[in-house]
Design a protein around this motif. Structure first.
Motif, PDB file in Angstrom:
ATOM      1  N   TYR A  50       0.794  -1.070   0.081  1.00 14.45           N
ATOM      2  CA  TYR A  50       0.028  -0.047   0.081  1.00 14.45           C
ATOM      3  C   TYR A  50       0.977   1.274   0.052  1.00 14.45           C
ATOM      4  N   PHE A  51       0.694   2.325  -0.966  1.00 16.99           N
ATOM      5  CA  PHE A  51       1.298   3.247  -0.898  1.00 16.99           C
ATOM      6  C   PHE A  51       1.155   4.343   0.153  1.00 16.99           C
ATOM      7  N   VAL A  52       2.138   4.665   0.905  1.00 17.90           N
ATOM      8  CA  VAL A  52       1.947   5.683   2.013  1.00 17.90           C
ATOM      9  C   VAL A  52       2.782   6.933   1.586  1.00 17.90           C
ATOM     10  N   PRO A  53       2.095   7.943   1.797  1.00 15.63           N
ATOM     11  CA  PRO A  53       2.987   9.504   1.384  1.00 15.63           C
ATOM     12  C   PRO A  53       4.189   9.437   2.297  1.00 15.63           C
ATOM     13  N   GLU A  54       5.137  10.075   1.569  1.00 18.23           N
ATOM     14  CA  GLU A  54       6.537  10.283   2.203  1.00 18.23           C
ATOM     15  C   GLU A  54       6.595  11.022   3.500  1.00 18.23           C
ATOM     16  N   GLY A  55       7.132  10.378   4.634  1.00 19.68           N
ATOM     17  CA  GLY A  55       7.123  11.087   5.863  1.00 19.68           C
ATOM     18  C   GLY A  55       6.000  10.763   6.772  1.00 19.68           C
ATOM     19  N   ARG A  56       5.115   9.768   6.333  1.00 19.49           N
ATOM     20  CA  ARG A  56       3.762   9.450   7.027  1.00 19.49           C
ATOM     21  C   ARG A  56       3.861   7.734   7.594  1.00 19.49           C
ATOM     22  N   GLY A  57       5.023   7.172   7.031  1.00 20.42           N
ATOM     23  CA  GLY A  57       4.934   5.438   7.268  1.00 20.42           C
ATOM     24  C   GLY A  57       5.411   5.278   8.623  1.00 20.42           C
ATOM     25  N   ASN A  58       5.362   3.758   8.789  1.00 29.63           N
ATOM     26  CA  ASN A  58       5.682   3.109  10.200  1.00 29.63           C
ATOM     27  C   ASN A  58       5.115   3.757  11.531  1.00 29.63           C
ATOM     28  N   PRO A  59       3.883   4.041  11.656  1.00 22.87           N
ATOM     29  CA  PRO A  59       3.196   4.524  12.855  1.00 22.87           C
ATOM     30  C   PRO A  59       3.257   3.453  13.687  1.00 22.87           C
ATOM     31  N   PRO A  60       3.430   3.838  15.105  1.00 29.84           N
ATOM     32  CA  PRO A  60       3.439   3.007  16.436  1.00 29.84           C
ATOM     33  C   PRO A  60       1.832   2.535  16.544  1.00 29.84           C
ATOM     34  N   GLY A  61       1.611   1.315  16.799  1.00 34.22           N
ATOM     35  CA  GLY A  61       0.177   1.091  17.019  1.00 34.22           C
ATOM     36  C   GLY A  61      -0.002  -0.199  16.281  1.00 34.22           C
ATOM     37  N   LYS A  62      -1.440  -0.497  16.298  1.00 32.87           N
ATOM     38  CA  LYS A  62      -2.068  -1.688  15.694  1.00 32.87           C
ATOM     39  C   LYS A  62      -2.485  -1.362  14.341  1.00 32.87           C
ATOM     40  N   ILE A  63      -2.085  -1.896  13.336  1.00 32.89           N
ATOM     41  CA  ILE A  63      -2.652  -1.511  12.139  1.00 32.89           C
ATOM     42  C   ILE A  63      -3.458  -2.630  11.413  1.00 32.89           C
ATOM     43  N   THR A  64      -4.680  -2.344  11.035  1.00 28.89           N
ATOM     44  CA  THR A  64      -5.693  -2.954  10.439  1.00 28.89           C
ATOM     45  C   THR A  64      -6.193  -2.383   9.026  1.00 28.89           C
ATOM     46  N   VAL A  65      -6.751  -3.140   8.360  1.00 32.16           N
ATOM     47  CA  VAL A  65      -6.914  -3.009   7.008  1.00 32.16           C
ATOM     48  C   VAL A  65      -8.381  -3.170   6.644  1.00 32.16           C
ATOM     49  N   GLU A  66      -9.236  -2.392   5.854  1.00 33.70           N
ATOM     50  CA  GLU A  66     -10.513  -2.425   5.421  1.00 33.70           C
ATOM     51  C   GLU A  66     -10.321  -2.829   4.059  1.00 33.70           C
ATOM     52  N   ILE A  67     -10.768  -3.918   3.564  1.00 35.78           N
ATOM     53  CA  ILE A  67     -11.120  -4.289   2.177  1.00 35.78           C
ATOM     54  C   ILE A  67     -12.370  -4.232   1.685  1.00 35.78           C
ATOM     55  N   VAL A  68     -12.308  -4.311   0.281  1.00 43.26           N
ATOM     56  CA  VAL A  68     -13.693  -4.640  -0.460  1.00 43.26           C
ATOM     57  C   VAL A  68     -13.462  -5.952  -1.380  1.00 43.26           C
ATOM     58  N   VAL A  69     -14.284  -6.713  -1.372  1.00 46.48           N
ATOM     59  CA  VAL A  69     -14.299  -8.070  -1.978  1.00 46.48           C
ATOM     60  C   VAL A  69     -15.090  -7.711  -3.218  1.00 46.48           C
ATOM     61  N   ARG A  70     -14.353  -7.724  -4.543  1.00 49.17           N
ATOM     62  CA  ARG A  70     -15.146  -7.750  -5.806  1.00 49.17           C
ATOM     63  C   ARG A  70     -15.356  -8.779  -6.525  1.00 49.17           C
ATOM     64  N   THR A  71     -16.216  -8.694  -7.558  1.00 50.86           N
ATOM     65  CA  THR A  71     -16.518  -9.890  -8.369  1.00 50.86           C
ATOM     66  C   THR A  71     -15.563 -10.816  -8.473  1.00 50.86           C
ATOM     67  N   GLY A  72     -15.546 -12.122  -8.387  1.00 54.53           N
ATOM     68  CA  GLY A  72     -14.454 -13.043  -8.739  1.00 54.53           C
ATOM     69  C   GLY A  72     -13.562 -13.075  -7.469  1.00 54.53           C
ATOM     70  N   GLY A  73     -13.762 -12.533  -6.549  1.00 55.61           N
ATOM     71  CA  GLY A  73     -12.839 -12.685  -5.477  1.00 55.61           C
ATOM     72  C   GLY A  73     -11.824 -11.688  -5.029  1.00 55.61           C
ATOM     73  N   GLU A  74     -11.820 -10.646  -5.930  1.00 48.43           N
ATOM     74  CA  GLU A  74     -10.358  -9.905  -6.215  1.00 48.43           C
ATOM     75  C   GLU A  74     -10.540  -8.724  -4.810  1.00 48.43           C
ATOM     76  N   ALA A  75      -9.498  -8.915  -3.985  1.00 50.23           N
ATOM     77  CA  ALA A  75      -9.398  -8.011  -2.821  1.00 50.23           C
ATOM     78  C   ALA A  75      -8.956  -6.742  -3.208  1.00 50.23           C
ATOM     79  N   ARG A  76      -9.441  -5.543  -2.759  1.00 52.50           N
ATOM     80  CA  ARG A  76      -8.982  -4.319  -2.966  1.00 52.50           C
ATOM     81  C   ARG A  76      -8.895  -3.325  -1.712  1.00 52.50           C
ATOM     82  N   ILE A  77      -7.804  -2.884  -1.186  1.00 55.12           N
ATOM     83  CA  ILE A  77      -7.712  -2.133   0.083  1.00 55.12           C
ATOM     84  C   ILE A  77      -8.556  -0.679  -0.102  1.00 55.12           C
TER      85      ILE A  77
END
Length: 88
Positions: A50-77
């Motif tokens: 996943y692209f993170v803008p420069e200077g915004r990477g590696n935050p402390p804490g718990k990272i979770t992700v929300e995805i959408v499941v498209r037709t055919g089972g393709e996952a997108r963030i």
């Protein structure tokens, strides 16, 4: 499962979804089913980067992700979260 494409059926577990079963093809209407690739000892869903803008990477804490499941089972963030707050 054999190496190559597989489908992962998810089931709700509170506010998250967890793996319920893995099959070589979706079997039944219950789902959602995510398309993945079995690489020996891990599943690759095609959402590992996943692209993170420069200077915004590696935050402390718990990272979770929300995805959408498209037709055919393709996952997108859709959104990343850091300690339940939208990030970045």
């Amino acid at each position: 499962p054999p190496a190559g494409p597989v489908f992962v059926r998810l089931k709700a577990d509170g506010r998250f979804w967890i793996i319920d079963r893995i099959a070589t093809a979706p079997d039944g209407d219950e789902g959602p089913w995510l398309r993945a690739r079995w690489n020996g000892n891990r599943l690759d869903y095609g959402i590992g980067k996943y692209f993170v803008p420069e200077g915004r990477g590696n935050p402390p804490g718990k990272i979770t992700v929300e995805i959408v499941v498209r037709t055919g089972g393709e996952a997108r963030i859709v959104q990343l979260y850091n300690d339940d707050q939208p990030w970045p």
